[in-house]
Design a protein around this motif. Structure first.
Motif, PDB file in Angstrom:
ATOM      1  N   LEU A 133       0.830  -1.205   0.000  1.00 27.62           N
ATOM      2  CA  LEU A 133       0.000   0.000   0.000  1.00 27.62           C
ATOM      3  C   LEU A 133       0.872   1.266   0.000  1.00 27.62           C
ATOM      4  CD1 LEU A 133      -2.814  -1.088   2.492  1.00 27.62           C
ATOM      5  CD2 LEU A 133      -3.022  -0.754   0.009  1.00 27.62           C
ATOM      6  N   LYS A 134       2.010   1.186   0.677  1.00 25.60           N
ATOM      7  CA  LYS A 134       2.911   2.342   0.673  1.00 25.60           C
ATOM      8  C   LYS A 134       3.582   2.494  -0.691  1.00 25.60           C
ATOM      9  CE  LYS A 134       6.969   4.384   2.901  1.00 25.60           C
ATOM     10  NZ  LYS A 134       6.341   5.661   3.257  1.00 25.60           N
ATOM     11  N   ALA A 135       4.038   1.370  -1.244  1.00 27.29           N
ATOM     12  CA  ALA A 135       4.766   1.418  -2.513  1.00 27.29           C
ATOM     13  C   ALA A 135       3.856   1.767  -3.684  1.00 27.29           C
ATOM     14  CB  ALA A 135       5.445   0.073  -2.766  1.00 27.29           C
ATOM     15  N   ALA A 136       2.674   1.184  -3.713  1.00 28.32           N
ATOM     16  CA  ALA A 136       1.789   1.359  -4.866  1.00 28.32           C
ATOM     17  C   ALA A 136       0.866   2.564  -4.742  1.00 28.32           C
ATOM     18  CB  ALA A 136       0.948   0.087  -5.064  1.00 28.32           C
ATOM     19  N   ARG A 137       0.454   2.878  -3.505  1.00 24.43           N
ATOM     20  CA  ARG A 137      -0.545   3.934  -3.320  1.00 24.43           C
ATOM     21  C   ARG A 137      -0.054   5.100  -2.457  1.00 24.43           C
ATOM     22  NH1 ARG A 137      -3.845   3.045  -7.462  1.00 24.43           N
ATOM     23  NH2 ARG A 137      -4.497   0.855  -7.551  1.00 24.43           N
ATOM     24  N   GLY A 138       1.135   4.965  -1.907  1.00 24.25           N
ATOM     25  CA  GLY A 138       1.667   6.036  -1.079  1.00 24.25           C
ATOM     26  C   GLY A 138       1.012   6.168   0.274  1.00 24.25           C
ATOM     27  N   VAL A 139       0.356   5.096   0.739  1.00 27.22           N
ATOM     28  CA  VAL A 139      -0.318   5.137   2.035  1.00 27.22           C
ATOM     29  C   VAL A 139       0.718   4.942   3.143  1.00 27.22           C
ATOM     30  CG1 VAL A 139      -2.126   4.139   3.473  1.00 27.22           C
ATOM     31  CG2 VAL A 139      -2.368   4.135   0.978  1.00 27.22           C
ATOM     32  N   GLY A 219      20.647  -6.557   1.069  1.00 21.67           N
ATOM     33  CA  GLY A 219      20.636  -5.758   2.281  1.00 21.67           C
ATOM     34  C   GLY A 219      21.161  -4.354   2.048  1.00 21.67           C
ATOM     35  N   PHE A 220      22.159  -4.235   1.201  1.00 18.72           N
ATOM     36  CA  PHE A 220      22.690  -2.906   0.869  1.00 18.72           C
ATOM     37  C   PHE A 220      21.615  -2.061   0.193  1.00 18.72           C
ATOM     38  CE2 PHE A 220      24.634  -0.083  -2.303  1.00 18.72           C
ATOM     39  CZ  PHE A 220      25.405   0.715  -1.471  1.00 18.72           C
ATOM     40  N   GLU A 221      20.859  -2.687  -0.697  1.00 22.81           N
ATOM     41  CA  GLU A 221      19.781  -1.965  -1.369  1.00 22.81           C
ATOM     42  C   GLU A 221      18.691  -1.551  -0.373  1.00 22.81           C
ATOM     43  OE1 GLU A 221      18.089  -3.866  -4.737  1.00 22.81           O
ATOM     44  OE2 GLU A 221      19.979  -3.956  -5.862  1.00 22.81           O
ATOM     45  N   LEU A 222      18.361  -2.455   0.539  1.00 19.71           N
ATOM     46  CA  LEU A 222      17.333  -2.144   1.527  1.00 19.71           C
ATOM     47  C   LEU A 222      17.746  -0.958   2.394  1.00 19.71           C
ATOM     48  CD1 LEU A 222      16.373  -5.771   2.643  1.00 19.71           C
ATOM     49  CD2 LEU A 222      14.871  -4.157   1.485  1.00 19.71           C
ATOM     50  N   ARG A 223      18.988  -0.955   2.831  1.00 24.05           N
ATOM     51  CA  ARG A 223      19.468   0.151   3.664  1.00 24.05           C
ATOM     52  C   ARG A 223      19.565   1.441   2.865  1.00 24.05           C
ATOM     53  NH1 ARG A 223      24.519  -0.555   5.150  1.00 24.05           N
ATOM     54  NH2 ARG A 223      24.915  -2.496   4.054  1.00 24.05           N
ATOM     55  N   SER A 224      19.979   1.324   1.609  1.00 24.59           N
ATOM     56  CA  SER A 224      20.103   2.508   0.755  1.00 24.59           C
ATOM     57  C   SER A 224      18.746   3.155   0.514  1.00 24.59           C
ATOM     58  CB  SER A 224      20.744   2.135  -0.585  1.00 24.59           C
ATOM     59  OG  SER A 224      22.057   1.662  -0.402  1.00 24.59           O
ATOM     60  N   VAL A 225      17.759   2.326   0.233  1.00 26.19           N
ATOM     61  CA  VAL A 225      16.405   2.843   0.016  1.00 26.19           C
ATOM     62  C   VAL A 225      15.896   3.525   1.281  1.00 26.19           C
ATOM     63  CG1 VAL A 225      14.005   2.154  -0.373  1.00 26.19           C
ATOM     64  CG2 VAL A 225      15.827   1.212  -1.814  1.00 26.19           C
ATOM     65  N   GLY A 226      16.231   2.959   2.431  1.00 25.80           N
ATOM     66  CA  GLY A 226      15.806   3.560   3.678  1.00 25.80           C
ATOM     67  C   GLY A 226      16.473   4.896   3.944  1.00 25.80           C
ATOM     68  N   LEU A 227      17.737   5.021   3.575  1.00 25.49           N
ATOM     69  CA  LEU A 227      18.468   6.265   3.813  1.00 25.49           C
ATOM     70  C   LEU A 227      18.080   7.357   2.830  1.00 25.49           C
ATOM     71  CD1 LEU A 227      22.027   4.798   4.543  1.00 25.49           C
ATOM     72  CD2 LEU A 227      20.530   5.949   6.181  1.00 25.49           C
ATOM     73  N   GLY A 236      19.408   3.142  -9.867  1.00 25.02           N
ATOM     74  CA  GLY A 236      18.858   1.980 -10.561  1.00 25.02           C
ATOM     75  C   GLY A 236      18.194   0.951  -9.670  1.00 25.02           C
ATOM     76  N   MET A 237      18.013   1.265  -8.399  1.00 26.06           N
ATOM     77  CA  MET A 237      17.360   0.323  -7.486  1.00 26.06           C
ATOM     78  C   MET A 237      15.843   0.464  -7.592  1.00 26.06           C
ATOM     79  SD  MET A 237      19.747   0.854  -4.098  1.00 26.06           S
ATOM     80  CE  MET A 237      21.546   0.901  -4.246  1.00 26.06           C
ATOM     81  N   ASN A 238      15.160  -0.654  -7.431  1.00 22.03           N
ATOM     82  CA  ASN A 238      13.695  -0.666  -7.456  1.00 22.03           C
ATOM     83  C   ASN A 238      13.184  -0.346  -6.046  1.00 22.03           C
ATOM     84  OD1 ASN A 238      10.923  -1.374  -7.488  1.00 22.03           O
ATOM     85  ND2 ASN A 238      11.268  -2.733  -9.238  1.00 22.03           N
ATOM     86  N   VAL A 239      12.844   0.910  -5.835  1.00 20.82           N
ATOM     87  CA  VAL A 239      12.459   1.368  -4.496  1.00 20.82           C
ATOM     88  C   VAL A 239      11.197   0.664  -4.007  1.00 20.82           C
ATOM     89  CG1 VAL A 239      11.710   3.360  -3.126  1.00 20.82           C
ATOM     90  CG2 VAL A 239      13.580   3.603  -4.782  1.00 20.82           C
ATOM     91  N   ASN A 240      10.171   0.602  -4.830  1.00 22.57           N
ATOM     92  CA  ASN A 240       8.901   0.000  -4.414  1.00 22.57           C
ATOM     93  C   ASN A 240       9.059  -1.474  -4.041  1.00 22.57           C
ATOM     94  OD1 ASN A 240       7.610   2.418  -4.811  1.00 22.57           O
ATOM     95  ND2 ASN A 240       6.818   1.899  -6.831  1.00 22.57           N
ATOM     96  N   ARG A 241       9.832  -2.177  -4.827  1.00 22.53           N
ATOM     97  CA  ARG A 241      10.044  -3.596  -4.542  1.00 22.53           C
ATOM     98  C   ARG A 241      10.766  -3.778  -3.205  1.00 22.53           C
ATOM     99  NH1 ARG A 241      13.621  -6.650  -8.783  1.00 22.53           N
ATOM    100  NH2 ARG A 241      15.243  -5.461  -7.680  1.00 22.53           N
ATOM    101  N   ASN A 242      11.732  -2.911  -2.935  1.00 22.51           N
ATOM    102  CA  ASN A 242      12.473  -3.011  -1.680  1.00 22.51           C
ATOM    103  C   ASN A 242      11.618  -2.644  -0.476  1.00 22.51           C
ATOM    104  OD1 ASN A 242      15.462  -3.740  -1.979  1.00 22.51           O
ATOM    105  ND2 ASN A 242      15.178  -2.307  -3.667  1.00 22.51           N
ATOM    106  N   VAL A 243      10.672  -1.738  -0.653  1.00 24.46           N
ATOM    107  CA  VAL A 243       9.757  -1.390   0.435  1.00 24.46           C
ATOM    108  C   VAL A 243       8.917  -2.606   0.815  1.00 24.46           C
ATOM    109  CG1 VAL A 243       7.689  -0.057   1.020  1.00 24.46           C
ATOM    110  CG2 VAL A 243       9.650   1.086  -0.027  1.00 24.46           C
ATOM    111  N   VAL A 244       8.355  -3.265  -0.193  1.00 19.50           N
ATOM    112  CA  VAL A 244       7.541  -4.462   0.053  1.00 19.50           C
ATOM    113  C   VAL A 244       8.401  -5.572   0.665  1.00 19.50           C
ATOM    114  CG1 VAL A 244       6.084  -6.236  -0.987  1.00 19.50           C
ATOM    115  CG2 VAL A 244       5.958  -3.883  -1.817  1.00 19.50           C
ATOM    116  N   LYS A 245       9.620  -5.732   0.142  1.00 25.96           N
ATOM    117  CA  LYS A 245      10.520  -6.770   0.641  1.00 25.96           C
ATOM    118  C   LYS A 245      10.867  -6.534   2.108  1.00 25.96           C
ATOM    119  CE  LYS A 245      14.072  -7.823  -1.948  1.00 25.96           C
ATOM    120  NZ  LYS A 245      15.449  -7.755  -2.553  1.00 25.96           N
TER     121      LYS A 245
END
Length: 357
Positions: A133-139, A219-227, A236-245
């Motif tokens: 819901l956060k990745a697809a709809r911004g909730v 894990g590096f991608e997950l932390r990068s997306v968070g930062l 080039g990282m898929n932000v939405n996919r990492n949020v769901v992951k």
């Protein structure tokens, strides 16, 4: 030896350590204000926890689910998300493990791991709902994960009532013996305390937490997306996919915790009139533990000791149970209020700096 001293004088260690001390002191002041002796109260707490083999074993049992929910919250925090839904993920993990444990008759080597995996997947998917819901709809995930806690509670009761609880009863059938993860010989050593393999799984989960976040590309991608999600997307990282992951993995930790609670402690699912509380306490455990796997384990030990020992304070020292919550709340406050804590440790850090020069 110098390395050991360095670890215990690092600011990352001193802040939560001093926060705990300040929290205990604040609790002592609250007890004095209420006319209770804090020394007697804390002594009674320790006697309750360490006074017998059974109580010590039950304290370990109390610590185990707090590690799981603490890891669930901390993992999301590390990836820039607020997983306030560990309670709901914990509950659906309980449901899934109960369904598998009651419905199938399999060899123990398959049945117990399958029931735990079912809890992990159920908890992960429940967390992934908020992530999607956060990745697809911004909730905002805080809102959705809080609401999902209540959905999980009532959904669990409906599933149990509709399919697994006989009419007129409040509990399901017990899971098959092949799905039980209680450690019989160890429980006997601790006067039949409800010890189970979930405690070892919790430690392994903490190791997995560390490896996946700091030793893998994912894990590096997950932390990068968070930062910085924008910079991560540019790289080039898929932000939405990492949020769901991230939410899925966090939910898995809580789901396993729920599964081990059923398979290792109760062996059945009961109709719940309220939340278990483990998911909400997991938020505080993650904060006190600095959102690190080792810190979560230490914070869970603190919470488990305080929670289980509270009855000792109540019956032996006459201290109301609510005061133990004052202590816990004070610890959380001082952990969150870094500025106040740093005022107390500033002389230590200054002395260390001068000594280094």
């Amino acid at each position: 030896m110098n390395r050991v001293i360095a670890v215990f004088t690092k600011e990352s260690f001193l802040v939560p350590a001093v926060a705990i001390i300040l929290g205990l002191l604040t609790g002592a002041i609250a007890m004095l204000a209420g006319g209770f002796n804090p020394i007697d109260a804390y002594t009674a707490l320790l006697k309750k926890v360490f006074g017998s083999a059974y109580n010590f074993g039950e304290t370990i049992r109390q610590i185990t689910p707090l590690i799981f929910t603490g890891l669930a919250v901390a993992f999301a925090f590390r990836t820039g998300l607020f997983n306030i839904g560990a309670e709901g993920q914990f509950i659906v993990g309980m449901i899934a493990s109960t369904v598998v444990g009651v419905s199938f008759d399999l060899p123990a080597i398959i049945h117990a791991p399958l029931a735990i995996m079912a809890g992990a997947v159920a908890g992960g998917l429940w967390g992934a709902i908020a992530g999607y819901l956060k990745a697809a709809r911004g909730v905002n995930e805080v809102i959705t994960s809080i609401m999902l806690n209540w959905v999980a509670l009532y959904f669990a009761n409906w599933v149990m009532n509709a399919f697994f609880i006989p009419a007129g009863k409040q509990t399901s059938e017990e899971v098959k013996d092949s799905a039980i993860i209680t450690i019989g010989w160890l429980a006997e050593m601790f006067d039949n305390a409800r010890l189970h393999w979930g405690t070892l799984i919790a430690v392994l989960a903490a190791i997995f937490f560390y490896i996946i976040l700091w030793k893998t590309k994912s894990g590096f991608e997950l932390r990068s997306v968070g930062l910085n999600p924008h910079a991560s997307e540019y790289a080039g990282m898929n932000v939405n996919r990492n949020v769901v992951k991230a939410m899925f993995i966090g939910g898995m930790f809580a789901g396993i915790g729920g599964a081990t609670e059923i398979l290792g402690v109760f062996h059945y699912q009961a109709i719940m009139t309220q939340h278990t509380g483990y998911g909400f306490d997991g938020i505080a455990v993650a904060l006190i533990g600095g959102n690190t796997p080792f810190g979560v384990i230490l914070a869970a030990i603190l919470f488990g000791v305080l929670t289980f020992g509270a009855s000792g304070m109540q019956f032996s020292a006459g201290v109301p149970f609510e005061l133990i919550r004052v202590v816990i709340a004070s610890v959380i406050f001082f952990v969150a209020a870094h500025g106040i804590v740093k005022m107390f440790i500033k002389p230590i850090l200054k002395k260390k700096k001068e000594g280094g020069n």
